[in-house]
Design a protein around this motif. Structure first.
Motif: not given
Length: 800
Positions: A571-573, A430, A610, A666, A432, A436, A661
């Motif tokens: 954010q990374g996502q 989980n 990233n 992150g 990131t 994060a 996480a």
């Protein structure tokens, strides 16, 4: 072979002790010379160091950043609490900021965009054709009627309303870009902040975001960071003095840390490397390794004295001989795990890898050699500096360790460790990659910078930008209706992502020109019917613009154009989702006239970072583990040894990653060096414990494994306990740092130290007892006799 190695080590130790004056003199001269360079090292952040130069996104960013916007864009928002911005006082403040930004060092004057800049224009139709009139340049409207006209013009301009003036008319946005080659974050932060402060008041609030502002805050907190570092060292001195009860147990470990730091910083200066303020945490971590090795030697020296050795010289020699192998193995393993960071193609990571490796390697001299050499001069080794004795407390803890690992509880330890590894290993997925949380992970959420970012994102589409380039196959491609419609569909597709607040391209401008040409009829808010008609609209647009006005949309040949995406967070996502959607659209809507190329701007740079970290982190961990296995296999001439010592490393990594996480930390460019060094950190303590067991079995002529474990835990284990507890308590001060990154990394360091110490004190001796590896116990070892329980309550001297 064993005798040959032992004889070689003994000869080296004998040489160092016999020639101790020369050893100290040489090390002292080199340290004095390196200190001259160390005090000249530059401590600053450079954004160029964060870019993976070989990544294709960076190639696009570098090629188009001067026109489409670089990674150093600063956003300045002026916000009013009462009424709206359309009053003389507020408009004059907007004008003042816009004009004064032109005098900031390193600013790109062609990339200052605001309501008061010449670039923001109203497109009007007249009997003579189309006019492009600056909305509020060169002067601020004075009458209420003129201000009302300005308000109407803004609300009717889709390129301004919502982008540079908020929808509720309560805020205005000013953006400015800096030349990457000439920006100085400390100077830019100071000058832009001064401009912002000069217009605050009269009901106007000012908010600032952007890389120069962020790293300016980091530099702003540098004095605080250095103060915390010094306080931590001071706290460390006190704790060492209390636990060791001797000046040698306090001064020599600190001296080892200082010598290593001087050599490393001097090397950085000679290599023309700057030191990023954020890697001070890494510096403290490496210094902790140096202190740890030195404490082990001082503790072993004290044990030699306690066991009856009268001569300090003989005790120093025996200590150095006993710990030279595990000490050097720990140093080489740490350095090997650090140097693999060099594989990541990011300049900052490579600088950290080189400086960190040199720093770790110097421990071999500053701690493993210098400490015992200086110990040989101790005149009264049995004296104590204060009456407070914490050794009974330490001994009780060690007795608990001995009781657990030499009874059936050892199976509980191993089963528990296996369960923790499985659970933490699963949860670690989980973690990131990238940031994060919204805002900057370097600063706390309640920091001024993150509050400013939140305020700007609340009023405007987003403070973080990425530009995607539509690269045409020939000049004039951006005039083709097929291309413009494709770009328009692309913008709608990307706008469906919640984190994308808005987008901007040439496809937003040409329909406005067409509508104005047809007396504002909304039916004509569309592209021309063919390439020639769009060419005429583009010509009208170009002829009414100043040189450079269209650079942020297209190049002069209309072959390459930008699609600027505004993000509410990085954010990374968020970034991964955006990149995936861009690629999805590009594949599904291919046209012959050109293609989309990723990606530039701050978000584009972060996307490249990233992606490099995602692939490089797995690679770095794999290579670091390979280095560890190779070092152990060579040192103990057994592949089983390499696998054996992987246990505390893998456990420390999975557990720490799972905690990251859970806490929302992150895996980014700042945390990776700490993670890489943590691999070596997780095994150092284990080397001393296991080697202590091996030494007792092979060099004291007995096969009593229980006795060997007891002796090792009472000697090497004591050093592990002192070092780990001292460092864990010391890093608590970092939790008060204004830099969230440093506070969180200090927490991770404490967790890592605790896991490593627990693994060395419980798991490793339990594994030795249960599995009896040949590289430790040999081939002739018999079952260890049962030892009465009362032996664990004896004093340390009796156990020895």
């Amino acid at each position: 072979m064993k005798d040959t190695i032992f004889n070689a080590l003994e000869s080296f130790v004998e040489f160092c002790i016999r020639r101790r004056i020369w050893v100290v003199a040489i090390l002292g001269c080199v340290t004095a010379l390196m200190s001259v360079f160390a005090f000249q090292v530059s401590m600053k952040t450079e954004l160029d160091d964060l870019m993976p130069r070989t990544h294709p996104y960076i190639a696009i960013h570098e090629r188009f950043k001067q026109s489409f916007g670089g990674s150093n864009i600063v956003s300045i928002m002026l916000e009013v609490k009462q009424g709206d911005i359309f009053n003389k006082t507020t408009l004059e403040k907007i004008q003042k900021v816009t004009r004064e930004l032109q005098h900031v060092n390193g600013v790109n004057q062609y990339q200052i965009v605001s309501l008061a800049s010449k670039k923001i224009k109203d497109i009007r139709g007249s009997t003579d054709g189309i006019e492009f009139v600056p909305l509020m340049w060169p002067d601020v409207p004075q009458s209420e009627q003129d201000i009302a006209s300005l308000r109407n013009a803004v609300m009717n301009s889709p390129l301004v309303y919502g982008s540079y003036v908020s929808r509720d008319l309560k805020a205005a946005l000013i953006t400015v870009d800096f030349y990457d080659s000439s920006v100085n974050y400390e100077t830019a932060f100071r000058q832009v902040s001064a401009i912002a402060n000069s217009v605050k008041g009269d009901g106007v609030e000012v908010h600032l975001t952007g890389a120069p502002i962020l790293f300016g805050w980091v530099n702003h907190y540098l004095p605080e960071t250095l103060l915390i570092f010094l306080l931590t060292v001071g706290f460390l001195i006190v704790l060492l003095f209390v636990s060791a009860r001797t000046w040698r147990g306090t001064v020599l470990p600190l001296l080892a840390g200082v010598v290593s730091a001087i050599w490393a910083l001097g090397t950085a200066r000679l290599a023309h490397f700057n030191v990023d303020p954020l890697v001070i945490v890494v510096a403290f971590l490496i210094t902790a390794r140096s202190i740890s090795h030195s404490v082990q030697l001082v503790t072993r020296f004290d044990d030699e004295i306690a066991s009856g050795e009268e001569s300090a010289r003989a005790a120093a020699k025996a200590s150095m001989l006993a710990l030279l192998k595990p000490g050097m193995l720990g140093v080489i393993a740490d350095a090997g795990c650090m140097i693999v960071v060099l594989l990541t193609p990011i300049a900052l990571m490579q600088k950290v890898a080189i400086i960190g490796t040199v720093w770790v390697l110097t421990i071999a001299l500053s701690a493993v050699v210098l400490t015992p050499v200086l110990l040989s001069w101790i005149k009264h080794p049995k004296r104590y500096a204060h009456p407070l004795d914490v050794s009974p407390i330490l001994q009780r803890i060690l007795n608990i360790c001995i009781r657990i690992v030499t009874t059936r509880w050892r199976y509980t330890v191993l089963i528990g460790a296996a369960a923790i590894f499985v659970i933490s290993g699963v949860y670690a997925f989980n973690l990131t990659v990238g940031d994060a949380n919204p805002g900057s992970p370097i600063l706390w959420q309640e920091s001024a910078y993150n509050k400013d970012a939140e305020a700007i994102n609340r009023r405007f589409p987003g403070a973080d930008r990425m530009f995607v380039v539509f690269a045409g196959t020939q000049a004039g491609a951006l005039k083709d209706p097929v291309v413009l419609n494709n770009i328009n569909e692309f913008q709608k597709f990307m706008g469906a992502q919640a984190e994308v607040g808005a987008s901007l391209s040439i496809a937003d401008v040409i329909p406005v020109v067409n509508k104005t040409l047809h007396e504002g009829n909304p039916r004509y808010l569309a592209f021309g019917k063919n390439k020639e008609e769009n060419g005429e609209l583009a010509y009208m647009l170009q002829s009414g613009s100043e040189p450079g006005d269209m650079d942020r949309f297209v190049d002069p040949q209309y072959q390459n154009g930008s699609v600027i995406l505004f993000f509410r967070d990085h954010q990374g996502q968020t970034i991964r989702t955006a990149i995936a959607r861009i690629k999805e659209f590009s594949q599904a809507h291919q046209i012959d006239q050109g293609e989309y190329k990723l990606a530039g701007g701050m978000v584009g740079v972060l996307a490249a970072v990233n992606e490099v970290l995602l692939s490089g982190q797995v690679e770095s961990i794999a290579f670091a583990l390979l280095v560890l296995v190779a070092c152990c296999a060579l040192a103990y001439r057994s592949m089983i040894a390499g696998i054996f010592f992987m246990v505390p490393v893998v456990l420390a990594n999975t557990l720490t990653f799972s905690i990251m996480a859970a806490k929302g930390i992150g895996m980014n460019i700042n945390t990776v060096p700490v993670a890489a060094l943590g691999i070596g950190l997780g095994v150092d303590y284990a080397f001393y414990i296991v080697d202590g067991i091996k030494e007792d079995l092979h060099h004291h002529g007995h096969n009593d494994l229980t006795r060997a474990i007891t002796r090792s835990l009472n000697t090497a284990g004591r050093g592990v306990l002192i070092t780990a507890s001292t460092l864990i308590v010391s890093v608590v001060l970092w939790s008060f740092s204004s830099l969230r990154f440093q506070a969180e990394m200090a927490t991770l360091m404490a967790i890592w130290l605790a896991i490593s110490a627990a693994s060395a004190l419980f798991i490793m001796p339990a594994m030795v007892y249960v599995f009896r590896p040949k590289f430790v116990v040999g081939t002739s070892h018999h079952q260890a006799p049962v030892v009465p329980r009362k032996v664990y309550g004896l004093k340390r001297e009796q156990n020895l």
